[in-house]
Design a protein around this motif. Structure first.
Motif, PDB file in Angstrom:
ATOM      1  N   GLY A  49       0.429  -1.409   0.042  1.00 30.83           N
ATOM      2  CA  GLY A  49       0.293  -0.271   0.153  1.00 30.83           C
ATOM      3  C   GLY A  49       0.874   0.874   0.330  1.00 30.83           C
ATOM      4  O   GLY A  49      -0.106   2.322  -0.159  1.00 30.83           O
ATOM      5  N   ASN A  50       2.185   1.533  -0.064  1.00 30.41           N
ATOM      6  CA  ASN A  50       2.896   2.497   0.188  1.00 30.41           C
ATOM      7  C   ASN A  50       3.589   2.576  -1.126  1.00 30.41           C
ATOM      8  O   ASN A  50       3.726   3.679  -2.094  1.00 30.41           O
ATOM      9  N   CYS A  51       4.351   1.544  -1.394  1.00 32.63           N
ATOM     10  CA  CYS A  51       5.504   1.569  -3.490  1.00 32.63           C
ATOM     11  C   CYS A  51       4.668   1.060  -4.056  1.00 32.63           C
ATOM     12  O   CYS A  51       4.826   0.995  -5.592  1.00 32.63           O
ATOM     13  N   GLY A  52       3.604   0.116  -3.580  1.00 32.48           N
ATOM     14  CA  GLY A  52       2.636  -0.942  -4.941  1.00 32.48           C
ATOM     15  C   GLY A  52       3.132  -1.752  -6.000  1.00 32.48           C
ATOM     16  O   GLY A  52       2.751  -2.749  -6.422  1.00 32.48           O
ATOM     17  N   TYR A  53       4.411  -2.085  -4.919  1.00 33.84           N
ATOM     18  CA  TYR A  53       5.305  -3.926  -5.091  1.00 33.84           C
ATOM     19  C   TYR A  53       3.860  -5.151  -4.913  1.00 33.84           C
ATOM     20  O   TYR A  53       3.073  -4.521  -4.190  1.00 33.84           O
ATOM     21  N   VAL A  54       4.192  -6.108  -6.341  1.00 32.60           N
ATOM     22  CA  VAL A  54       3.318  -6.645  -6.201  1.00 32.60           C
ATOM     23  C   VAL A  54       3.700  -7.840  -6.320  1.00 32.60           C
ATOM     24  O   VAL A  54       4.722  -8.639  -6.327  1.00 32.60           O
ATOM     25  N   GLU A  55       3.035  -9.116  -5.056  1.00 30.58           N
ATOM     26  CA  GLU A  55       3.507 -10.759  -5.099  1.00 30.58           C
ATOM     27  C   GLU A  55       2.595 -11.705  -5.759  1.00 30.58           C
ATOM     28  O   GLU A  55       1.586 -11.157  -5.227  1.00 30.58           O
ATOM     29  N   HIS A  56       2.431 -12.129  -6.532  1.00 30.58           N
ATOM     30  CA  HIS A  56       2.129 -13.939  -7.009  1.00 30.58           C
ATOM     31  C   HIS A  56       2.223 -14.374  -6.584  1.00 30.58           C
ATOM     32  O   HIS A  56       3.220 -14.910  -6.972  1.00 30.58           O
ATOM     33  N   PHE A  57       1.100 -15.570  -6.019  1.00 31.74           N
ATOM     34  CA  PHE A  57       0.788 -16.207  -5.828  1.00 31.74           C
ATOM     35  C   PHE A  57      -0.458 -17.447  -6.229  1.00 31.74           C
ATOM     36  O   PHE A  57      -1.437 -17.533  -5.911  1.00 31.74           O
ATOM     37  N   VAL A  58       0.173 -18.379  -6.837  1.00 33.34           N
ATOM     38  CA  VAL A  58      -0.290 -19.400  -7.061  1.00 33.34           C
ATOM     39  C   VAL A  58      -0.374 -20.702  -5.304  1.00 33.34           C
ATOM     40  O   VAL A  58       0.559 -20.946  -4.755  1.00 33.34           O
ATOM     41  N   ARG A  59      -1.686 -21.138  -5.281  1.00 32.17           N
ATOM     42  CA  ARG A  59      -1.480 -21.697  -4.165  1.00 32.17           C
ATOM     43  C   ARG A  59      -1.270 -23.110  -4.238  1.00 32.17           C
ATOM     44  O   ARG A  59      -0.541 -23.684  -5.915  1.00 32.17           O
ATOM     45  N   THR A  60      -0.793 -23.579  -3.421  1.00 35.94           N
ATOM     46  CA  THR A  60       0.178 -25.254  -3.530  1.00 35.94           C
ATOM     47  C   THR A  60      -0.001 -26.378  -3.597  1.00 35.94           C
ATOM     48  O   THR A  60      -0.024 -27.028  -5.071  1.00 35.94           O
ATOM     49  N   GLY A  61      -1.602 -26.016  -4.014  1.00 37.58           N
ATOM     50  CA  GLY A  61      -2.564 -27.382  -4.376  1.00 37.58           C
ATOM     51  C   GLY A  61      -1.941 -27.490  -5.708  1.00 37.58           C
ATOM     52  O   GLY A  61      -2.860 -28.251  -6.003  1.00 37.58           O
ATOM     53  N   ASP A  62      -1.953 -26.058  -6.502  1.00 37.31           N
ATOM     54  CA  ASP A  62      -2.436 -26.037  -7.991  1.00 37.31           C
ATOM     55  C   ASP A  62      -1.756 -26.156  -8.892  1.00 37.31           C
ATOM     56  O   ASP A  62      -1.834 -26.250  -9.825  1.00 37.31           O
ATOM     57  N   ILE A  63      -0.061 -26.491  -7.692  1.00 34.86           N
ATOM     58  CA  ILE A  63       1.175 -26.280  -9.156  1.00 34.86           C
ATOM     59  C   ILE A  63       1.126 -27.442  -9.677  1.00 34.86           C
ATOM     60  O   ILE A  63       1.713 -27.491 -10.779  1.00 34.86           O
ATOM     61  N   GLU A  64       1.033 -29.307  -8.854  1.00 39.13           N
ATOM     62  CA  GLU A  64       1.297 -30.263  -9.628  1.00 39.13           C
ATOM     63  C   GLU A  64       0.530 -30.031 -10.978  1.00 39.13           C
ATOM     64  O   GLU A  64       0.497 -30.586 -12.247  1.00 39.13           O
ATOM     65  N   ARG A  65      -1.446 -29.165 -10.521  1.00 40.17           N
ATOM     66  CA  ARG A  65      -1.655 -29.373 -11.824  1.00 40.17           C
ATOM     67  C   ARG A  65      -0.809 -28.254 -13.855  1.00 40.17           C
ATOM     68  O   ARG A  65      -0.935 -28.415 -14.601  1.00 40.17           O
ATOM     69  N   LEU A  66      -0.395 -26.749 -13.197  1.00 37.14           N
ATOM     70  CA  LEU A  66       0.407 -26.528 -14.096  1.00 37.14           C
ATOM     71  C   LEU A  66       1.585 -27.452 -14.770  1.00 37.14           C
ATOM     72  O   LEU A  66       1.832 -27.268 -16.015  1.00 37.14           O
ATOM     73  N   ARG A  67       2.189 -27.931 -13.529  1.00 35.10           N
ATOM     74  CA  ARG A  67       3.192 -29.204 -13.777  1.00 35.10           C
ATOM     75  C   ARG A  67       3.057 -29.607 -15.202  1.00 35.10           C
ATOM     76  O   ARG A  67       4.365 -30.365 -15.891  1.00 35.10           O
ATOM     77  N   LYS A  68       1.624 -30.065 -15.569  1.00 34.83           N
ATOM     78  CA  LYS A  68       1.463 -31.802 -16.110  1.00 34.83           C
ATOM     79  C   LYS A  68       0.472 -31.547 -17.576  1.00 34.83           C
ATOM     80  O   LYS A  68       0.786 -31.548 -18.508  1.00 34.83           O
ATOM     81  N   SER A  69       1.133 -29.386 -17.297  1.00 33.97           N
ATOM     82  CA  SER A  69       0.410 -29.105 -18.423  1.00 33.97           C
ATOM     83  C   SER A  69       1.768 -28.807 -19.558  1.00 33.97           C
ATOM     84  O   SER A  69       2.965 -28.455 -19.561  1.00 33.97           O
ATOM     85  N   LYS A  70       1.399 -29.183 -20.564  1.00 36.59           N
ATOM     86  CA  LYS A  70       2.444 -28.906 -22.118  1.00 36.59           C
ATOM     87  C   LYS A  70       2.304 -27.370 -22.384  1.00 36.59           C
ATOM     88  O   LYS A  70       3.450 -27.261 -22.936  1.00 36.59           O
ATOM     89  N   LYS A  71       1.385 -26.182 -21.914  1.00 34.54           N
ATOM     90  CA  LYS A  71       1.928 -24.992 -21.739  1.00 34.54           C
ATOM     91  C   LYS A  71       3.103 -24.236 -20.454  1.00 34.54           C
ATOM     92  O   LYS A  71       3.115 -22.800 -21.018  1.00 34.54           O
ATOM     93  N   ILE A  72       3.065 -25.306 -19.905  1.00 40.98           N
ATOM     94  CA  ILE A  72       3.734 -24.695 -18.652  1.00 40.98           C
ATOM     95  C   ILE A  72       5.552 -24.772 -18.524  1.00 40.98           C
ATOM     96  O   ILE A  72       5.696 -26.316 -18.728  1.00 40.98           O
ATOM     97  N   LYS A  73       6.172 -24.384 -18.997  1.00 42.47           N
ATOM     98  CA  LYS A  73       7.784 -25.560 -19.110  1.00 42.47           C
ATOM     99  C   LYS A  73       8.242 -24.712 -17.841  1.00 42.47           C
ATOM    100  O   LYS A  73       8.430 -24.207 -17.164  1.00 42.47           O
ATOM    101  N   GLN A  74       9.057 -25.923 -17.531  1.00 40.63           N
ATOM    102  CA  GLN A  74      10.104 -25.655 -16.473  1.00 40.63           C
ATOM    103  C   GLN A  74      11.269 -24.753 -17.195  1.00 40.63           C
ATOM    104  O   GLN A  74      11.886 -25.062 -18.238  1.00 40.63           O
ATOM    105  N   VAL A  75      11.754 -24.187 -15.912  1.00 45.94           N
ATOM    106  CA  VAL A  75      12.391 -23.202 -16.761  1.00 45.94           C
ATOM    107  C   VAL A  75      14.103 -23.555 -15.813  1.00 45.94           C
ATOM    108  O   VAL A  75      14.778 -24.573 -15.205  1.00 45.94           O
TER     109      VAL A  75
END
Ligand SMILES: [Zn+2]
Length: 76
Positions: A49-75
């Motif tokens: 609320g002071n400088c406007g910095y933003v953090e984004h979080f996917v819920r940990t229970g959803d991470i495996e759903r992303l990992r299995k997707s062909k659209k999401i790549k491992q760095v």
């Protein structure tokens, strides 16, 4: 900010929370990893609320759903 309740950039403790959601046609704050809203993962945001910095979080229970997707790549 999610865990510390404090902005890592300016040190402010004035933190706002925007819960992720998926609306019609994939609107909202989410990651679409497939063709329909049934393949969307909500993304929660923490905003300083002071400088406007933003953090984004996917819920940990959803991470495996992303990992299995062909659209999401491992760095490598
Ligand atoms: Zn800040």
């Amino acid at each position: 900010m999610k865990y510390t309740k404090k902005c890592p950039k300016c040190g402010s403790t004035d933190i706002l929370y925007a819960k992720g959601y998926t609306g019609s046609y994939g609107s909202g704050n989410n990651i679409m990893y497939g063709a329909t809203i049934f393949s969307a993962v909500d993304v929660d945001r923490y905003i300083c609320g002071n400088c406007g910095y933003v953090e984004h979080f996917v819920r940990t229970g959803d991470i495996e759903r992303l990992r299995k997707s062909k659209k999401i790549k491992q760095v490598e």
